[in-house]
Design an enzyme around this catalytic site. Sequence first.
Site, PDB file in Angstrom:
ATOM      1  N   SER A 197      -5.092  -4.129 -11.936  1.00 23.04           N
ATOM      2  CA  SER A 197      -7.005  -4.173 -12.155  1.00 23.04           C
ATOM      3  C   SER A 197      -6.802  -2.816 -11.192  1.00 23.04           C
ATOM      4  O   SER A 197      -7.241  -2.494 -10.574  1.00 23.04           O
ATOM      5  CB  SER A 197      -7.477  -4.926 -11.843  1.00 23.04           C
ATOM      6  OG  SER A 197      -8.403  -4.354 -11.663  1.00 23.04           O
ATOM      7  N   TYR A 209     -10.796 -11.963  -7.567  1.00 21.80           N
ATOM      8  CA  TYR A 209      -9.888 -11.404  -8.063  1.00 21.80           C
ATOM      9  C   TYR A 209      -9.575  -9.532  -7.703  1.00 21.80           C
ATOM     10  O   TYR A 209      -8.507  -9.977  -7.881  1.00 21.80           O
ATOM     11  CB  TYR A 209     -11.296 -11.103  -9.524  1.00 21.80           C
ATOM     12  CG  TYR A 209     -10.366  -9.934 -10.512  1.00 21.80           C
ATOM     13  CD1 TYR A 209      -9.727 -10.683 -11.826  1.00 21.80           C
ATOM     14  CD2 TYR A 209     -10.400  -8.599 -10.947  1.00 21.80           C
ATOM     15  CE1 TYR A 209      -9.025 -10.433 -12.420  1.00 21.80           C
ATOM     16  CE2 TYR A 209     -10.077  -8.341 -12.113  1.00 21.80           C
ATOM     17  CZ  TYR A 209      -8.935  -8.695 -12.530  1.00 21.80           C
ATOM     18  OH  TYR A 209      -7.871  -7.669 -14.117  1.00 21.80           O
TER      19      TYR A 209
END
Length: 261
Positions: A144, A157
């Site tokens: 990501s 995250y």
Amino acid sequence: MNAKGIEGKIAFITGAAQGIGEAVARTLASQGAHIAAVDYNPEKLEKVVSSLKAEGRHAEAFPADVRDSAAIDEITARIEREMGPIDILVNVAGVLRPGLIHSLSDEEWEATFSVNSTGVFNASRSVSKYMMDRRSGSIVTVGSNAAGVPRTSMAAYASSKAAAVMFTKCLGLELAEYNIRCNIVSPGSTETDMQWSLWADENGAEQVIKGSLETFKTGIPLKKLAKPSDIADAVLFLVSGQAGHITMHNLCVDGGATLGV
């Protein structure tokens, strides 16, 4: 894209039942890869595999939880035995638990890392053992762009994805002598159910595209969200023969949101 060297290759894909994982499975299958689709949700997984088979693609479902190393070892052995030697591994399985650091529970933190980081470790360790014996293979981890940019309410995250990115680079260094390439594709905001769950309505997407000084976000220069197929196409390139001399690389697919940093 007409990818070189994909036809007939066996591709182990985690998180294959939806979103980016499903897009990767469909994209590789369209190039003639034989898909070993892995996901913890057997019902959704079977729907994807049945759909691929209806299109004349080669695909089999292997329900498993990437957090369970013994289960992943068992599934890897089954794929090798029932489908043949695994040529490609794509680590896509992931979860997103947003929250400010002081509001995150132990369970939320650990659940995020157990899938996004430990899951990548479990699948990569299991599959790469077979690849090492054959001195051949390609591994891609879907990371990501949050791994490289601090974001409020994204500590768990972003940290878990940063761990997965660095793990994959270390893996690539250790496996280079075995002719195994390891790379990362790092998406930005993408049109998936996981992404939409963060927003109350479509205005959420508009705000992400615009950016916000209050939340320290730059926005997306290309003025649009990514589609899962955009991420899948990047994965396809990295596992193909066209990327034969690329390893330990992090390819950011975020419409310029991280400004190329």
